[in-house]
Write a protein that holds these residues in place. Structure first.
Motif, PDB file in Angstrom:
ATOM      1  N   TYR A 151       0.842  -1.202   0.000  1.00 24.38           N
ATOM      2  CA  TYR A 151       0.000   0.000   0.000  1.00 24.38           C
ATOM      3  C   TYR A 151       0.877   1.252   0.000  1.00 24.38           C
ATOM      4  O   TYR A 151       2.066   1.182   0.300  1.00 24.38           O
ATOM      5  CB  TYR A 151      -0.907  -0.012   1.255  1.00 24.38           C
ATOM      6  N   SER A 152       0.240   2.394  -0.325  1.00 21.54           N
ATOM      7  CA  SER A 152       0.955   3.682  -0.335  1.00 21.54           C
ATOM      8  C   SER A 152       0.825   4.355   1.017  1.00 21.54           C
ATOM      9  O   SER A 152      -0.220   4.300   1.651  1.00 21.54           O
ATOM     10  CB  SER A 152       0.349   4.611  -1.373  1.00 21.54           C
ATOM     11  N   LEU A 153       1.887   5.018   1.429  1.00 21.52           N
ATOM     12  CA  LEU A 153       1.889   5.788   2.670  1.00 21.52           C
ATOM     13  C   LEU A 153       1.806   7.284   2.367  1.00 21.52           C
ATOM     14  O   LEU A 153       1.952   7.686   1.217  1.00 21.52           O
ATOM     15  CB  LEU A 153       3.225   5.583   3.401  1.00 21.52           C
ATOM     16  N   GLU A 154       1.613   8.084   3.433  1.00 23.50           N
ATOM     17  CA  GLU A 154       1.729   9.551   3.281  1.00 23.50           C
ATOM     18  C   GLU A 154       3.135   9.842   2.746  1.00 23.50           C
ATOM     19  O   GLU A 154       3.350  10.779   2.009  1.00 23.50           O
ATOM     20  CB  GLU A 154       1.512  10.209   4.653  1.00 23.50           C
ATOM     21  N   TYR A 155       4.091   9.000   3.143  1.00 24.19           N
ATOM     22  CA  TYR A 155       5.450   9.109   2.611  1.00 24.19           C
ATOM     23  C   TYR A 155       5.914   7.700   2.213  1.00 24.19           C
ATOM     24  O   TYR A 155       6.045   6.822   3.043  1.00 24.19           O
ATOM     25  CB  TYR A 155       6.409   9.740   3.630  1.00 24.19           C
ATOM     26  N   GLY A 156       6.046   7.425   0.913  1.00 26.70           N
ATOM     27  CA  GLY A 156       6.574   6.147   0.436  1.00 26.70           C
ATOM     28  C   GLY A 156       5.560   5.037   0.274  1.00 26.70           C
ATOM     29  O   GLY A 156       4.359   5.280   0.118  1.00 26.70           O
ATOM     30  N   LEU A 202      -6.441  14.343   5.502  1.00 25.93           N
ATOM     31  CA  LEU A 202      -5.783  13.391   4.602  1.00 25.93           C
ATOM     32  C   LEU A 202      -6.739  12.295   4.122  1.00 25.93           C
ATOM     33  O   LEU A 202      -6.378  11.470   3.281  1.00 25.93           O
ATOM     34  CB  LEU A 202      -4.534  12.808   5.265  1.00 25.93           C
ATOM     35  N   GLY A 203      -7.952  12.287   4.674  1.00 29.08           N
ATOM     36  CA  GLY A 203      -9.028  11.485   4.085  1.00 29.08           C
ATOM     37  C   GLY A 203      -9.074  10.009   4.455  1.00 29.08           C
ATOM     38  O   GLY A 203      -9.974   9.299   4.006  1.00 29.08           O
ATOM     39  N   GLY A 204      -8.130   9.537   5.269  1.00 22.19           N
ATOM     40  CA  GLY A 204      -8.074   8.102   5.568  1.00 22.19           C
ATOM     41  C   GLY A 204      -9.300   7.586   6.304  1.00 22.19           C
ATOM     42  O   GLY A 204      -9.848   6.532   5.967  1.00 22.19           O
ATOM     43  N   SER A 205      -9.736   8.327   7.318  1.00 25.97           N
ATOM     44  CA  SER A 205     -10.879   7.844   8.108  1.00 25.97           C
ATOM     45  C   SER A 205     -12.145   7.849   7.257  1.00 25.97           C
ATOM     46  O   SER A 205     -12.967   6.923   7.343  1.00 25.97           O
ATOM     47  CB  SER A 205     -11.057   8.673   9.379  1.00 25.97           C
ATOM     48  N   THR A 246      -2.408   2.321   5.397  1.00 24.47           N
ATOM     49  CA  THR A 246      -1.981   1.265   6.324  1.00 24.47           C
ATOM     50  C   THR A 246      -3.192   0.555   6.931  1.00 24.47           C
ATOM     51  O   THR A 246      -3.232  -0.679   6.996  1.00 24.47           O
ATOM     52  CB  THR A 246      -1.141   1.874   7.472  1.00 24.47           C
ATOM     53  N   ALA A 247      -4.170   1.343   7.356  1.00 19.54           N
ATOM     54  CA  ALA A 247      -5.351   0.755   7.989  1.00 19.54           C
ATOM     55  C   ALA A 247      -6.189  -0.031   6.979  1.00 19.54           C
ATOM     56  O   ALA A 247      -6.704  -1.109   7.288  1.00 19.54           O
ATOM     57  CB  ALA A 247      -6.186   1.855   8.644  1.00 19.54           C
TER      58      ALA A 247
END
Ligand code: AMP
Length: 175
Positions: free
Chosen positions: A92-97, A153-156, A126-127
């Motif tokens: 998966y993609s991270l906020e960094y990397g 950042l929109g993850g939730s 990640t989640a």
């Protein structure tokens, strides 16, 4: 308790442009550490959970203390190559990397009710990847729980849009 004032923010870590929320300052203080575990224990007691699934590495600190407090089993999700037995994995993609995470194939039994925990949700990659690992093992994901949500950042939102329950103690706007 105003937990936010106990969180150390470190600008430009690990790369320029990232404002890093350092939660070691919540855990090295027995009052804030205890407050967090008590708060989450109250939320999740009597929910019929079987296991806490936590994400390497800061999620382990929160997850293992919470599992112990709730008298539940603990399951680690780790970065690629760290778990010794047979695993399933997700990239998966991270906020960094970018990263790959793994879980042992026998860590969750079919229909076991689990809570996923990590310290912070940013883009949610990640989640999402972790929730997917739980689902691949036919676990029943009760909720995804974080100390900090960075909603910008929109993850939730993505997790909720995918049908997951999400809880975070603090929602912080990026400065
Ligand atoms: P994400 O996959 O983008 O939601 O990133 C979540 C994971 O990366 C969590 O395990 C966090 O520990 C870590 N993380 C991402 N961004 C930050 C940040 N700004 N401060 C602290 N940890 C972060």
């Amino acid at each position: 308790m105003d937990l936010e004032k106990f969180i150390r923010t470190v600008p430009d870590f690990p790369i320029k442009g990232i404002n890093f929320y350092d939660i070691t300052t919540l855990f090295d203080n027995k009052i804030t550490f205890n407050y967090i575990i008590q708060l989450l224990s109250k939320r999740y007691e009597s929910k019929g959970l079987d296991k806490i699934v936590a994400i390497e590495a800061r999620g382990f600190i929160l997850g293992s203390a919470l599992a112990h407090s709730l008298d539940l089993g603990f399951v680690p999700i780790r970065k690629k190559g760290k778990l010794p037995y047979k695993t399933i994995s997700n990239t998966y993609s991270l906020e960094y990397g970018e990263d790959t995470i793994e879980i042992h194939v026998d860590a969750i039994n079919s229909n076991e009710k689990v809570l996923l925990v990590d310290d912070l949700i940013a883009t949610g990659g990640t989640a999402q990847a972790s929730a997917n690992l739980v689902e691949q093992l036919n676990g029943q994901l009760y909720e995804c729980c974080f100390i900090i949500d960075l909603p910008e950042l929109g993850g939730s939102k993505n997790l909720i849009d995918d049908g997951h329950n999400v809880y975070s103690i603090l929602s912080l706007e990026e400065k």
